[in-house]
Design an enzyme around this catalytic site. Structure first.
Site, PDB file in Angstrom:
ATOM      1  N   ASP A 253     -43.644  69.583 -40.011  1.00  0.00           N
ATOM      2  CA  ASP A 253     -43.379  68.843 -38.784  1.00  0.00           C
ATOM      3  C   ASP A 253     -42.414  69.653 -37.913  1.00  0.00           C
ATOM      4  OD1 ASP A 253     -42.854  66.952 -36.845  1.00  0.00           O
ATOM      5  OD2 ASP A 253     -41.508  65.763 -38.127  1.00  0.00           O
TER       6      ASP A 253
ATOM      7  N   ASN B  80     -41.504  68.733 -34.612  1.00  0.00           N
ATOM      8  CA  ASN B  80     -40.783  67.984 -33.570  1.00  0.00           C
ATOM      9  C   ASN B  80     -40.167  66.686 -34.086  1.00  0.00           C
ATOM     10  OD1 ASN B  80     -43.143  66.662 -33.946  1.00  0.00           O
ATOM     11  ND2 ASN B  80     -43.577  66.318 -31.781  1.00  0.00           N
TER      12      ASN B  80
ATOM     13  N   ASP C 214     -41.021  64.001 -35.741  1.00  0.00           N
ATOM     14  CA  ASP C 214     -41.541  62.632 -35.667  1.00  0.00           C
ATOM     15  C   ASP C 214     -42.137  62.205 -37.016  1.00  0.00           C
ATOM     16  OD1 ASP C 214     -43.799  64.169 -35.745  1.00  0.00           O
ATOM     17  OD2 ASP C 214     -44.763  63.279 -33.983  1.00  0.00           O
TER      18      ASP C 214
ATOM     19  N   ASP D  46     -47.688  69.090 -37.692  1.00  0.00           N
ATOM     20  CA  ASP D  46     -48.344  69.423 -36.420  1.00  0.00           C
ATOM     21  C   ASP D  46     -48.667  70.911 -36.329  1.00  0.00           C
ATOM     22  OD1 ASP D  46     -45.777  70.571 -35.703  1.00  0.00           O
ATOM     23  OD2 ASP D  46     -45.121  68.492 -35.414  1.00  0.00           O
TER      24      ASP D  46
ATOM     25  N   ASP E 168     -62.554  71.816 -39.373  1.00  0.00           N
ATOM     26  CA  ASP E 168     -63.475  70.837 -39.937  1.00  0.00           C
ATOM     27  C   ASP E 168     -64.489  70.446 -38.873  1.00  0.00           C
ATOM     28  OD1 ASP E 168     -64.159  68.826 -42.028  1.00  0.00           O
ATOM     29  OD2 ASP E 168     -62.079  69.167 -42.615  1.00  0.00           O
TER      30      ASP E 168
ATOM     31  N   ASP F 230     -68.195  68.896 -42.818  1.00  0.00           N
ATOM     32  CA  ASP F 230     -67.906  67.668 -43.545  1.00  0.00           C
ATOM     33  C   ASP F 230     -69.187  66.895 -43.874  1.00  0.00           C
ATOM     34  OD1 ASP F 230     -65.929  65.569 -44.396  1.00  0.00           O
ATOM     35  OD2 ASP F 230     -67.034  64.404 -42.899  1.00  0.00           O
TER      36      ASP F 230
ATOM     37  N   GLU G  41     -69.544  71.017 -47.232  1.00  0.00           N
ATOM     38  CA  GLU G  41     -69.330  70.005 -48.258  1.00  0.00           C
ATOM     39  C   GLU G  41     -70.664  69.311 -48.410  1.00  0.00           C
ATOM     40  OE1 GLU G  41     -66.529  66.127 -49.111  1.00  0.00           O
ATOM     41  OE2 GLU G  41     -67.648  66.350 -47.267  1.00  0.00           O
TER      42      GLU G  41
ATOM     43  N   HIS H  94     -57.994  67.559 -50.307  1.00  0.00           N
ATOM     44  CA  HIS H  94     -57.365  66.345 -49.779  1.00  0.00           C
ATOM     45  C   HIS H  94     -58.046  65.064 -50.271  1.00  0.00           C
ATOM     46  CE1 HIS H  94     -60.888  67.005 -47.455  1.00  0.00           C
ATOM     47  NE2 HIS H  94     -60.765  65.819 -46.886  1.00  0.00           N
ATOM     48  N   ASP H  95     -59.135  65.197 -51.021  1.00  0.00           N
ATOM     49  CA  ASP H  95     -59.864  64.015 -51.493  1.00  0.00           C
ATOM     50  C   ASP H  95     -59.647  63.728 -52.972  1.00  0.00           C
ATOM     51  OD1 ASP H  95     -61.023  63.396 -49.060  1.00  0.00           O
ATOM     52  OD2 ASP H  95     -62.844  64.562 -49.441  1.00  0.00           O
TER      53      ASP H  95
HETATM   54  O1  ISL Z   1     -70.964  62.409 -51.606  1.00  0.00           O
HETATM   55  C1  ISL Z   1     -69.941  61.954 -51.963  1.00  0.00           C
HETATM   56  C2  ISL Z   1     -69.751  61.483 -53.349  1.00  0.00           C
HETATM   57  O2  ISL Z   1     -70.763  61.943 -54.181  1.00  0.00           O
HETATM   58  C3  ISL Z   1     -68.765  61.782 -51.155  1.00  0.00           C
HETATM   59  O3  ISL Z   1     -67.792  62.345 -51.942  1.00  0.00           O
HETATM   60  C4  ISL Z   1     -68.700  62.440 -49.806  1.00  0.00           C
HETATM   61  O4  ISL Z   1     -69.456  63.564 -49.681  1.00  0.00           O
HETATM   62  C5  ISL Z   1     -67.270  62.774 -49.505  1.00  0.00           C
HETATM   63  O5  ISL Z   1     -66.495  61.645 -49.745  1.00  0.00           O
HETATM   64  C6  ISL Z   1     -67.118  63.177 -48.096  1.00  0.00           C
HETATM   65  O6  ISL Z   1     -65.769  63.442 -47.837  1.00  0.00           O
HETATM   66  C7  ISL Z   1     -65.502  63.912 -46.565  1.00  0.00           C
HETATM   67  O7  ISL Z   1     -65.926  63.019 -45.559  1.00  0.00           O
HETATM   68  C8  ISL Z   1     -65.249  61.777 -45.524  1.00  0.00           C
HETATM   69  C9  ISL Z   1     -63.733  61.932 -45.517  1.00  0.00           C
HETATM   70  O8  ISL Z   1     -63.121  60.695 -45.739  1.00  0.00           O
HETATM   71  C10 ISL Z   1     -63.259  62.909 -46.573  1.00  0.00           C
HETATM   72  O9  ISL Z   1     -61.879  63.094 -46.468  1.00  0.00           O
HETATM   73  C11 ISL Z   1     -64.033  64.177 -46.371  1.00  0.00           C
HETATM   74  O10 ISL Z   1     -63.621  65.208 -47.223  1.00  0.00           O
HETATM   75  C12 ISL Z   1     -65.702  61.085 -44.262  1.00  0.00           C
HETATM   76  O11 ISL Z   1     -65.633  61.937 -43.174  1.00  0.00           O
HETATM   77 CA    CA Z   2     -44.658  66.325 -35.546  1.00  0.00          CA
END
Ligand code: ISL
Ligand code: CA
Length: 540
Positions: A20, A22, A24, A28, A97, A198, A247, A316-317
């Site tokens: 971060d 600034n 908040d 960023d 992305d 994505d 992905e 991140h997932d």
């Molecule tokens: O296909 C899936 C499970 O078998 C899902 O995992 C899917 O492909 C995945 O969740 C997609 O994730 C991505 O798109 C989402 C977002 O919330 C995730 O952070 C991102 O990585 C929706 O845009």
């Molecule tokens: Ca910030």
């Protein structure tokens, strides 16, 4: 000529939680710029930024309301231009992305689309006749509940594979596609170096009367007909010197080489999603290390020589791999790194992974942010599960674990303000300042590992062979290129493991290149210590 991204190491930044600038409490673009030298010293060649576009943040930026504007929380287009220039100056490329399976329900196209059946944007999305009681079919969304949301004004429902605030775009509509393609070109002309696509395997859907048999996601996972759209995307991508990583769940290891063939593939590489294998009861699962080894080995085998892998453990997932697959020690952090980063493909590091960051000790539902976890929590409550147990069940494997702020110092160092998500209390033990000063830290090990990977052609182009394939805890493999042979040996368990090395590894003298214990040996039979990793090469 070798494409630049083949010998590159990527770093995934979750902008909200990186730095971060600034005060908040939200990370960023200027914050990222301030940390570029940190990434350079680590040995990073390119950055992948999670979405920074304008968004109501129902799914933290994966619900985009304007593809060509930056979310003001992150900065401005000017800031992005500066970041890009500063990164390029250091020889670091930047990919963004690309979220084109869906938009936000606040995107002007959807606002128009909702207005009526004869609106010109109606067919930019997927609508079908419905009643409040009866949806067009019984398909379920990834985030829970029906894939349909009813709209009383037009007596139709719209389709979404994620949250209801993320309506799916209608890829069958050429006008919609043309708009998306213009946007893609606009970004590439802006000067970015590529995209992470994505949820790209979901853009094609089965007919609404398709009957689900076993796999609930089958109606929108790599469905036939997607080839047309992927080929159109390829046309655009191929006219720029960029990299693309998809992905693409549902694209299996047998079809992935076709998707990523250097000559004719749609994209350059694929993130497979199969290796996050779990074992145990819901609420107390751990990562299944044997499953991890088996899945990644199969992908290595099937993807050579034609395909190309995107290699990763964390993102991140998912929760932090050092917690789910490791035992939260420096040894497990570095053993996991050794195991995956020397495979054939382009390795990605998710922010904080290089420190061995761990899962967050959730104590209250107030600390939970992820849309899917919150929905799952309410689902539990509706089923009568007591709140405490519901919290345990949903936080055990939530993606929020990986979204807490980066650990720069012993008190966080991410922001001078209250961060948008709590900092993991173990930042006093796991942080950049401490690890830079400690020659044996995960951070310094990652630096050596990255340098090693880039120093030997065998790690770039060598073929992959699994060794000791049946060993339940040890992952051992050979990379081989002409006369050059490298050996990777990792104990992926917290117990000592005895191994008898394959003859080919010990017939000729071998030289240890890297190890995560200080006094590792290389003998025909030996006992590996917990999460011990040794990399050696034939000394010819
Ligand atoms: O296909 C899936 C499970 O078998 C899902 O995992 C899917 O492909 C995945 O969740 C997609 O994730 C991505 O798109 C989402 C977002 O919330 C995730 O952070 C991102 O990585 C929706 O845009
Ligand atoms: Ca910030």
């Amino acid at each position: 000529m070798t494409k630049w991204w083949k010998n590159a190491v990527g770093y995934q930044i979750y902008p909200r939680s990186f730095m971060d600038s600034n005060d908040d409490g939200i990370g960023d673009l200027k914050g990222i710029q301030a940390k570029l030298t940190y990434l350079k010293e680590l040995g990073i060649d390119f950055i992948w930024l999670n979405p920074i576009y304008k968004s109501p943040n129902v799914d933290n930026g994966y619900d985009i309301s304007d593809y060509q504007a930056i979310n003001p929380e992150f900065g401005t287009l000017e800031d992005l231009k500066d970041l890009l220039a500063a990164a390029h100056e250091l020889g670091i490329r930047l990919i963004m992305d690309l979220v084109v399976n869906h938009t936000s329900d606040q995107h002007p196209w959807f606002i128009e689309s909702k207005k009526g059946k004869d609106n010109p944007y109606r067919d930019y999305y997927l609508w079908a006749d419905a009643t409040p009681e009866k949806m067009p079919n019984n398909w379920q969304s990834f985030f829970g509940g029906s894939t349909w949301t009813y709209d009383p004004n037009t007596k139709q429902a719209y389709f979404h594979v994620f949250a209801k605030e993320q309506p799916d775009l209608n890829w069958k509509n050429p006008a919609m596609r043309e708009n998306i393609y213009q946007m893609i070109r606009w970004w590439l002309d802006f000067g970015i170096d590529g995209f992470r696509l994505d949820a790209i395997s979901h853009i094609q859907k089965e007919p609404w009367d398709f009957k689900i048999t076993s796999n609930p996601w089958a109606p929108f996972m790599n469905v036939a007909g997607i080839e047309t759209y992927m080929a159109e995307l390829r046309e655009i991508f191929r006219s720029y010197d960029i990299m693309t990583v998809g992905e693409a769940s549902g694209v299996n290891s047998k079809t992935a080489p076709f998707w990523t063939d250097e000559e004719s593939g749609y994209i350059d590489m694929i993130f497979e999603l199969e290796h996050q294998v779990r074992t145990g009861e819901p609420g107390s699962e751990t990562g299944d290390l044997l499953g991890f080894k088996k899945v990644l080995s199969r992908w290595q085998k099937d993807m050579q020589p034609l395909g190309w892998n995107a290699l990763y453990t964390d993102n991140h997932d998912n929760p932090r791999s050092n917690s789910t697959f490791g035992n939260e020690t420096r040894e497990s952090a570095t053993a996991l790194a050794t195991a995956y980063m020397l495979l054939r493909g382009t390795p990605f590091i998710y922010q904080g992974q290089e420190l061995g960051m761990t899962n967050f000790p959730f104590e209250s539902i107030e600390e939970v942010n992820a849309t899917d976890s919150l929905a799952a929590y309410h689902d539990c409550l509706n089923k009568g599960i007591p709140p405490e147990e519901a919290l345990r069940l949903i936080t055990h494997w939530t993606r929020d674990h990986s979204r807490t702020p980066m650990h720069w110092t012993d008190f966080g160092g991410f922001s001078t303000n209250l961060p948008w998500m709590k900092i993991n209390p173990n930042t006093d033990k796991i942080n950049v300042v401490l690890q830079e000063a400690d020659p044996f830290s995960p951070l310094n090990y990652y630096k050596k590992l990255i340098a090693l990977r880039k120093s030997l052609p065998v790690f770039l182009n060598g073929s992959y062979h699994i060794e000791l394939a049946k060993h339940p805890k040890v992952w051992a493999y050979t990379r081989k290129l002409d006369l050059e042979e490298a050996y990777v040996l990792t104990n992926l368990s917290d117990q000592p493991q005895s191994v008898t090395l394959p003859n080919r590894w010990v017939n000729a003298p071998a030289m240890i290149l890297l190890a995560n214990y200080q006094d590792s040996s290389w003998k025909k039979t030996m006992t590996l210590r917990p999460f011990e990793a040794v990399v050696a090469k034939k000394d010819a």
